[in-house]
Scaffold this motif. Structure first.
Motif, PDB file in Angstrom:
ATOM      1  N   GLU A   1       0.835  -1.202   0.000  1.00  0.00           N
ATOM      2  CA  GLU A   1       0.000   0.000   0.000  1.00  0.00           C
ATOM      3  C   GLU A   1       0.874   1.258   0.000  1.00  0.00           C
ATOM      4  O   GLU A   1       0.597   2.230  -0.714  1.00  0.00           O
ATOM      5  N   SER A   2       1.954   1.236   0.772  1.00  0.00           N
ATOM      6  CA  SER A   2       2.890   2.364   0.800  1.00  0.00           C
ATOM      7  C   SER A   2       3.554   2.551  -0.557  1.00  0.00           C
ATOM      8  O   SER A   2       3.698   3.680  -1.050  1.00  0.00           O
ATOM      9  N   LEU A   3       3.978   1.450  -1.190  1.00  0.00           N
ATOM     10  CA  LEU A   3       4.601   1.526  -2.515  1.00  0.00           C
ATOM     11  C   LEU A   3       3.637   2.125  -3.530  1.00  0.00           C
ATOM     12  O   LEU A   3       4.000   3.025  -4.303  1.00  0.00           O
ATOM     13  N   ALA A   4       2.393   1.651  -3.538  1.00  0.00           N
ATOM     14  CA  ALA A   4       1.394   2.158  -4.481  1.00  0.00           C
ATOM     15  C   ALA A   4       1.112   3.635  -4.234  1.00  0.00           C
ATOM     16  O   ALA A   4       0.897   4.401  -5.184  1.00  0.00           O
ATOM     17  N   GLY A   5       1.127   4.041  -2.974  1.00  0.00           N
ATOM     18  CA  GLY A   5       0.899   5.450  -2.649  1.00  0.00           C
ATOM     19  C   GLY A   5       1.954   6.361  -3.244  1.00  0.00           C
ATOM     20  O   GLY A   5       1.650   7.480  -3.668  1.00  0.00           O
ATOM     21  N   GLN A   6       3.201   5.875  -3.310  1.00  0.00           N
ATOM     22  CA  GLN A   6       4.269   6.673  -3.918  1.00  0.00           C
ATOM     23  C   GLN A   6       4.026   6.919  -5.402  1.00  0.00           C
ATOM     24  O   GLN A   6       4.544   7.883  -5.971  1.00  0.00           O
ATOM     25  N   ALA A   7       3.264   6.031  -6.034  1.00  0.00           N
ATOM     26  CA  ALA A   7       2.979   6.136  -7.469  1.00  0.00           C
ATOM     27  C   ALA A   7       1.675   6.874  -7.753  1.00  0.00           C
ATOM     28  O   ALA A   7       1.283   7.010  -8.914  1.00  0.00           O
ATOM     29  N   GLY A   8       0.983   7.327  -6.701  1.00  0.00           N
ATOM     30  CA  GLY A   8      -0.250   8.081  -6.919  1.00  0.00           C
ATOM     31  C   GLY A   8      -1.512   7.239  -6.925  1.00  0.00           C
ATOM     32  O   GLY A   8      -2.539   7.661  -7.462  1.00  0.00           O
ATOM     33  N   PHE A   9      -1.439   6.053  -6.316  1.00  0.00           N
ATOM     34  CA  PHE A   9      -2.617   5.200  -6.176  1.00  0.00           C
ATOM     35  C   PHE A   9      -3.020   5.108  -4.709  1.00  0.00           C
ATOM     36  O   PHE A   9      -2.162   5.111  -3.823  1.00  0.00           O
ATOM     37  N   ARG A  10      -4.312   4.968  -4.476  1.00  0.00           N
ATOM     38  CA  ARG A  10      -4.788   4.615  -3.135  1.00  0.00           C
ATOM     39  C   ARG A  10      -5.467   3.251  -3.214  1.00  0.00           C
ATOM     40  O   ARG A  10      -6.068   2.887  -4.229  1.00  0.00           O
ATOM     41  N   ARG A  11      -5.366   2.512  -2.128  1.00  0.00           N
ATOM     42  CA  ARG A  11      -5.944   1.162  -2.083  1.00  0.00           C
ATOM     43  C   ARG A  11      -7.426   1.246  -1.729  1.00  0.00           C
ATOM     44  O   ARG A  11      -7.797   1.805  -0.701  1.00  0.00           O
ATOM     45  N   ARG A  12      -8.260   0.676  -2.582  1.00  0.00           N
ATOM     46  CA  ARG A  12      -9.701   0.647  -2.339  1.00  0.00           C
ATOM     47  C   ARG A  12     -10.128  -0.624  -1.631  1.00  0.00           C
ATOM     48  O   ARG A  12     -11.014  -0.609  -0.783  1.00  0.00           O
ATOM     49  N   GLN A  13      -9.524  -1.765  -2.009  1.00  0.00           N
ATOM     50  CA  GLN A  13      -9.937  -3.045  -1.446  1.00  0.00           C
ATOM     51  C   GLN A  13      -8.812  -4.045  -1.642  1.00  0.00           C
ATOM     52  O   GLN A  13      -8.027  -3.944  -2.600  1.00  0.00           O
ATOM     53  N   THR A  14      -8.734  -5.020  -0.732  1.00  0.00           N
ATOM     54  CA  THR A  14      -7.749  -6.101  -0.841  1.00  0.00           C
ATOM     55  C   THR A  14      -8.426  -7.426  -0.543  1.00  0.00           C
ATOM     56  O   THR A  14      -9.248  -7.524   0.377  1.00  0.00           O
ATOM     57  N   TRP A  15      -8.068  -8.446  -1.330  1.00  0.00           N
ATOM     58  CA  TRP A  15      -8.552  -9.798  -1.122  1.00  0.00           C
ATOM     59  C   TRP A  15      -7.343 -10.723  -0.991  1.00  0.00           C
ATOM     60  O   TRP A  15      -6.335 -10.534  -1.670  1.00  0.00           O
ATOM     61  N   THR A  16      -7.421 -11.728  -0.124  1.00  0.00           N
ATOM     62  CA  THR A  16      -6.350 -12.721   0.011  1.00  0.00           C
ATOM     63  C   THR A  16      -6.967 -14.121   0.005  1.00  0.00           C
ATOM     64  O   THR A  16      -8.171 -14.286   0.238  1.00  0.00           O
ATOM     65  N   ASP A  17      -6.128 -15.126  -0.252  1.00  0.00           N
ATOM     66  CA  ASP A  17      -6.573 -16.508  -0.081  1.00  0.00           C
ATOM     67  C   ASP A  17      -6.566 -16.823   1.416  1.00  0.00           C
ATOM     68  O   ASP A  17      -6.048 -16.050   2.237  1.00  0.00           O
ATOM     69  N   SER A  18      -7.130 -17.956   1.792  1.00  0.00           N
ATOM     70  CA  SER A  18      -7.295 -18.284   3.211  1.00  0.00           C
ATOM     71  C   SER A  18      -5.962 -18.438   3.935  1.00  0.00           C
ATOM     72  O   SER A  18      -5.866 -18.188   5.137  1.00  0.00           O
ATOM     73  N   GLU A  19      -4.916 -18.840   3.221  1.00  0.00           N
ATOM     74  CA  GLU A  19      -3.607 -19.013   3.841  1.00  0.00           C
ATOM     75  C   GLU A  19      -2.769 -17.736   3.806  1.00  0.00           C
ATOM     76  O   GLU A  19      -1.634 -17.733   4.292  1.00  0.00           O
ATOM     77  N   ARG A  20      -3.320 -16.698   3.220  1.00  0.00           N
ATOM     78  CA  ARG A  20      -2.627 -15.401   3.083  1.00  0.00           C
ATOM     79  C   ARG A  20      -1.270 -15.562   2.387  1.00  0.00           C
ATOM     80  O   ARG A  20      -0.278 -14.926   2.741  1.00  0.00           O
ATOM     81  N   ASN A  21      -1.258 -16.409   1.357  1.00  0.00           N
ATOM     82  CA  ASN A  21      -0.073 -16.541   0.511  1.00  0.00           C
ATOM     83  C   ASN A  21      -0.002 -15.431  -0.519  1.00  0.00           C
ATOM     84  O   ASN A  21       1.089 -14.994  -0.911  1.00  0.00           O
ATOM     85  N   PHE A  22      -1.165 -14.981  -0.963  1.00  0.00           N
ATOM     86  CA  PHE A  22      -1.233 -14.078  -2.108  1.00  0.00           C
ATOM     87  C   PHE A  22      -2.331 -13.044  -1.862  1.00  0.00           C
ATOM     88  O   PHE A  22      -3.283 -13.296  -1.112  1.00  0.00           O
ATOM     89  N   SER A  23      -2.189 -11.894  -2.524  1.00  0.00           N
ATOM     90  CA  SER A  23      -3.184 -10.830  -2.359  1.00  0.00           C
ATOM     91  C   SER A  23      -3.545 -10.235  -3.705  1.00  0.00           C
ATOM     92  O   SER A  23      -2.763 -10.278  -4.653  1.00  0.00           O
TER      93      SER A  23
END
Length: 333
Positions: A304-326
Motif C-alpha cells: 500500500e505504501s509503494l502504491a501510494g508513492q505512485a499516486g494510487f490509493r488502495r480501495r480493497q484487498t482480497w487474500t486466499d485463506s492461507e494469506r499466501n497471495f493478495s
C-alpha cells in the motif's frame, strides 16, 4: 508511436477484422541487443526477466504455474473464483480493460465471466504468445473487441496511437510487480497511472511474505521445470545476439534473500569461458552469475505504501485463506 495494425487472421497489414486487431510497437532488435550486452558486460551481470518469454519460455512458464510447489497461480485462482464478481464491481462496462504482460490471457477469462468491458487490450512482448492468445479470446468471447498490443509494457505510459481512445482500467494479475526493484516498481505504477488517467482503476496481484521454505520449493521444483525455464533464457539471448551460449556451462540457482524479502534467480557459470558477440568478448568466470530475476514479497501495508508513492490509493484487498497471495483494487488520485 507509429505501430503496424495487422489482420491477425491473414498475418498481413491489410484492413483487420473489426473485433480483433494486433498493434505492433515491439522495440527494435538493435535496442534489445544493446540492453542485453550492457547487462552481460556489467561487473555484476544481469538480464531483464522479460527475455524469459520467447515461445519456449512462455510454454515452460505455463507448466510452472501448474506445479504443486508453485502456490502463486493456485492461490490467485482461488481469489478470482471466490471474489470475481466483487472485483468486477469496481469496473465500468464502458472501459477498455488493459492487461500488461498478458501471456495466455487465461486469468482475464475469470473476470469476463462476470464483466464484459467495451474492449480488452492485452500487452505482451512475445508476438507468438500474444497472437495465439488473442485469437483464442476471439473464439471464446466473440462479442469482445480485442486490441492486442505487441510491446514491452515496462516502457509504455500510453497506448499506441492506433488504439481508440476510451476510459481505461488495468488488470495486472500474477506477481509480476515483484520482479521490479522497488524504485522501478514505483515508476512502472506511475506509468500505469498515467496511462489510466485520474481515478483509473488498477486490479493487481501481489505475492505476500511467507516462510522461506515455501518460497524455496516454489522456485526449485522437483521436476526441474523452473531450472529449464531459467536456462532457456540463454537460447533466447543467443538468437537476439546472433551467438550460441553453451547451456551446459551454466546452472540454475534460486534462493530467498530474507533481508530484502525477495527470491533471486541466477544462472551460475560452471566453468570459465568467453563468448564472442560481433567482435565484443563476453568473459564468464567460474562461479560468476547472471542475475535473471527478482521476486519481491510484500506485506499488505508495505505494498500500500509503494502504491501510494505512485499516486494510487488502495480501495480493497482480497487474500486466499492461507494469506499466501493478495489481490488489490487501486485507484489513481
Amino acid at each position: 508511436m507509429h505501430p503496424q495494425v495487422c489482420d491477425a487472421q491473414q498475418h498481413s497489414c491489410t484492413e483487420p477484422a473489426p473485433r480483433l486487431r494486433i498493434h505492433n510497437v515491439k522495440p527494435p532488435l538493435v535496442d534489445q541487443r544493446q540492453e542485453i550486452l550492457s547487462g552481460l558486460m556489467a561487473a555484476n551481470k544481469r538480464v531483464s526477466p522479460k527475455y524469459f518469454y520467447d515461445e519456449a519460455g512462455s510454454r515452460l512458464f505455463d507448466q510452472i504455474t501448474e506445479l504443486e510447489e508453485y502456490y502463486v497461480t493456485r492461490s490467485e485462482r482461488t481469489i478470482l473464483e471466490r471474489e470475481g464478481r466483487a472485483i468486477c464491481a469496481y469496473l465500468s462496462r464502458d472501459t477498455m480493460l488493459i492487461e500488461p504482460g498478458s501471456g495466455s490471457s487465461e486469468k482475464v477469462k475469470m473476470l469476463l465471466q462476470h464483466y464484459l468491458p467495451a474492449s480488452y487490450a492485452p500487452i505482451e512482448i512475445s508476438e507468438y504468445y500474444l497472437e495465439r492468445a488473442a485469437q483464442q479470446l476471439h473464439v471464446d468471447f466473440p462479442e469482445l473487441v480485442v486490441h492486442a498490443v505487441c510491446a514491452d509494457f515496462t516502457s509504455l505510459d500510453r497506448m499506441p496511437d492506433t488504439v481508440p481512445e476510451a476510459p481505461k482500467a488495468a488488470f495486472f494479475p500474477g506477481s509480476t510487480i515483484g520482479n521490479f526493484e522497488q524504485g522501478a516498481a514505483v515508476q512502472l505504477l506511475r506509468n500505469l497511472r498515467r496511462m489510466l488517467g485520474r481515478r483509473g482503476k488498477l486490479l493487481i496481484g501481489v505475492d505476500l511474505i511467507k516462510h522461506p521454505d515455501t518460497l524455496h520449493a516454489a522456485y526449485n521444483d522437483r521436476q526441474g521445470i523452473t531450472a529449464r525455464f531459467n536456462l532457456n533464457l540463454l537460447n533466447h539471448l543467443g538468437r537476439i545476439l546472433n551467438c550460441s551460449f553453451d547451456m551446459g556451462k551454466f546452472r540454475h540457482r534460486a534462493f530467498y534473500n530474507q533481508a530484502l524479502h525477495r527470491i533471486e534467480m541466477h544462472l551460475e557459470c560452471r566453468e570459465a569461458h568467453t563468448l564472442d558477440v560481433d567482435g565484443r568478448v563476453l568473459v564468464f568466470r567460474k562461479g560468476e552469475t547472471i542475475h535473471t530475476e527478482n521476486s519481491y514479497k510484500y506485506s499488505i501495508e508495505g505494498f500500500e505504501s509503494l502504491a501510494g508513492q505512485a499516486g494510487f490509493r488502495r480501495r480493497q484487498t482480497w487474500t486466499d485463506s492461507e494469506r499466501n497471495f493478495s489481490f488489490h483494487c487501486l485507484e489513481g488520485v
